[in-house]
Design an enzyme around this catalytic site. Sequence first.
Site, PDB file in Angstrom:
ATOM      1  N   VAL A   1     -12.728   7.835  27.569  1.00 15.45           N
ATOM      2  CA  VAL A   1     -11.391   7.609  27.023  1.00 15.45           C
ATOM      3  C   VAL A   1     -11.195   6.161  26.592  1.00 15.45           C
ATOM      4  O   VAL A   1     -10.517   5.894  25.582  1.00 15.45           O
ATOM      5  CB  VAL A   1     -10.313   8.037  28.042  1.00 15.45           C
ATOM      6  CG1 VAL A   1     -10.363   7.189  29.302  1.00 15.45           C
ATOM      7  CG2 VAL A   1      -8.930   8.004  27.427  1.00 15.45           C
TER       8      VAL A   1
ATOM      9  N   TYR B   1     -19.838  21.203  34.389  1.00 16.93           N
ATOM     10  CA  TYR B   1     -20.524  19.904  34.413  1.00 16.93           C
ATOM     11  C   TYR B   1     -20.670  19.409  35.853  1.00 16.93           C
ATOM     12  O   TYR B   1     -21.764  19.010  36.284  1.00 16.93           O
ATOM     13  CB  TYR B   1     -19.742  18.890  33.577  1.00 16.93           C
ATOM     14  CG  TYR B   1     -20.207  17.463  33.741  1.00 16.93           C
ATOM     15  CD1 TYR B   1     -21.360  17.010  33.119  1.00 16.93           C
ATOM     16  CD2 TYR B   1     -19.480  16.560  34.525  1.00 16.93           C
ATOM     17  CE1 TYR B   1     -21.788  15.691  33.274  1.00 16.93           C
ATOM     18  CE2 TYR B   1     -19.894  15.249  34.680  1.00 16.93           C
ATOM     19  CZ  TYR B   1     -21.048  14.824  34.059  1.00 16.93           C
ATOM     20  OH  TYR B   1     -21.464  13.523  34.218  1.00 16.93           O
TER      21      TYR B   1
ATOM     22  N   LYS C   1     -24.224  19.003  38.114  1.00 20.09           N
ATOM     23  CA  LYS C   1     -24.635  17.769  38.788  1.00 20.09           C
ATOM     24  C   LYS C   1     -24.869  18.016  40.279  1.00 20.09           C
ATOM     25  O   LYS C   1     -25.830  17.492  40.868  1.00 20.09           O
ATOM     26  CB  LYS C   1     -23.586  16.676  38.583  1.00 20.09           C
ATOM     27  CG  LYS C   1     -23.511  16.125  37.171  1.00 20.09           C
ATOM     28  CD  LYS C   1     -24.730  15.291  36.818  1.00 20.09           C
ATOM     29  CE  LYS C   1     -24.578  14.574  35.503  1.00 20.09           C
ATOM     30  NZ  LYS C   1     -25.714  13.704  35.177  1.00 20.09           N
TER      31      LYS C   1
ATOM     32  N   THR D   1     -26.912  12.504  21.497  1.00 18.01           N
ATOM     33  CA  THR D   1     -25.742  11.632  21.585  1.00 18.01           C
ATOM     34  C   THR D   1     -26.144  10.159  21.625  1.00 18.01           C
ATOM     35  O   THR D   1     -25.349   9.296  21.273  1.00 18.01           O
ATOM     36  CB  THR D   1     -24.900  11.953  22.846  1.00 18.01           C
ATOM     37  OG1 THR D   1     -25.729  11.855  24.007  1.00 18.01           O
ATOM     38  CG2 THR D   1     -24.304  13.342  22.753  1.00 18.01           C
TER      39      THR D   1
ATOM     40  N   ASP E   1     -35.409  10.335  25.154  1.00 15.71           N
ATOM     41  CA  ASP E   1     -34.063  10.679  24.693  1.00 15.71           C
ATOM     42  C   ASP E   1     -34.198  11.584  23.482  1.00 15.71           C
ATOM     43  O   ASP E   1     -35.048  11.338  22.621  1.00 15.71           O
ATOM     44  CB  ASP E   1     -33.283   9.407  24.320  1.00 15.71           C
ATOM     45  CG  ASP E   1     -31.785   9.624  24.305  1.00 15.71           C
ATOM     46  OD1 ASP E   1     -31.313  10.469  23.513  1.00 15.71           O
ATOM     47  OD2 ASP E   1     -31.069   8.943  25.057  1.00 15.71           O
TER      48      ASP E   1
ATOM     49  N   ASP F   1     -36.695  16.390  23.999  1.00 16.96           N
ATOM     50  CA  ASP F   1     -35.731  17.152  24.776  1.00 16.96           C
ATOM     51  C   ASP F   1     -36.241  17.254  26.216  1.00 16.96           C
ATOM     52  O   ASP F   1     -37.435  17.479  26.445  1.00 16.96           O
ATOM     53  CB  ASP F   1     -35.576  18.551  24.173  1.00 16.96           C
ATOM     54  CG  ASP F   1     -34.420  19.336  24.766  1.00 16.96           C
ATOM     55  OD1 ASP F   1     -34.417  19.564  25.998  1.00 16.96           O
ATOM     56  OD2 ASP F   1     -33.523  19.737  24.006  1.00 16.96           O
TER      57      ASP F   1
ATOM     58  N   ALA G   1     -28.326  13.879  29.945  1.00 17.61           N
ATOM     59  CA  ALA G   1     -27.445  14.968  30.396  1.00 17.61           C
ATOM     60  C   ALA G   1     -26.551  15.435  29.261  1.00 17.61           C
ATOM     61  O   ALA G   1     -26.308  14.706  28.290  1.00 17.61           O
ATOM     62  CB  ALA G   1     -26.570  14.497  31.558  1.00 17.61           C
TER      63      ALA G   1
END
Length: 308
Positions: free
Chosen positions: A184, A141, A145, A35, A31, A51, A74
């Site tokens: 969300v 995005y 994928k 994020t 990782d 990375d 991602a």
Amino acid sequence: MNILVTGGAGFIGSHVVDKCLSEGHRVIVIDDLSTGKVENVNPQAIFHKLDLRSADLAVIFAREAIDIVIHHAAQMDVRRSVEDPVFDASVNILGSINLLEAARRNRVRKVVFASTGGAIYGEQDYFPADESHPLRPLSPYGISKLAVEKYLYFYYRVYGLTFVALRYANVYGPRQNSEGEAGVIAIFTRKLLHGEQPVINGDGNQTRDYVYVSDVVRANMLAVHHPSPDFFNVGTGKETTVNTLFDSLRKLIGSALKPVHGPAKKGEQLRSVLSYEHMRGSCNWEPLVRLDEGLQKTVEFFRREKTR
């Protein structure tokens, strides 16, 4: 087995790491912490800050004798992909190709790929969408994928590297990043707990299929043992509007804040809901956590985080 989890410091990846360790596997995490959070990484795992696009990736594959790759790293922000498609492609496509090259050169047995059902189908022709639905992503995005899915098939047919692609609905639960644009439920929950006003994009009637993270982790472990290449939706088959979601969270938290609406976002779908019948038939998987249960667990997690 030696299992490599990319993005293992992130939301879903860290839960997958925990499960792999609990089943007795040796787990290696990659990782870059852009994020993800290092505190999410289980201390029993071997952690490499790296990375996905780095040339050092191949060194790790050779040193750690990887059997299985579970690929979650991602650029996952749909809106950022619209604003900066070059960056999105660099991370999601070129980074994944770098990973697949290292995997095939080091005789990895399988790649389990965290794809997207929410973005890969585009505006749906029917509801819920199954895996045979036309693939018409509306964002870079979703396009990236889909591109990785095509590369997985190429590496399988040409090099014999088998795979399973899991097309996630909207995953939620503890450890989800509440500071970005994606997620969300986490964003609304954090803001409501802190007395801040969440903003609903558009009219709030857009729908999503919300699947709890523990159900997604089970899907990953079943995919590890699935005998053949395949594509599976991982969702609940149920739609929930953003307005309904806001109201449910507001009641759970006990907030008096009313819904406030802002402009709709570019590249955002109006409706998204996935059929999980293929995975139920092939892997005996189905979602076990109802939305009300999952929201309660998520609110409890963020409430504990608030008091730390």
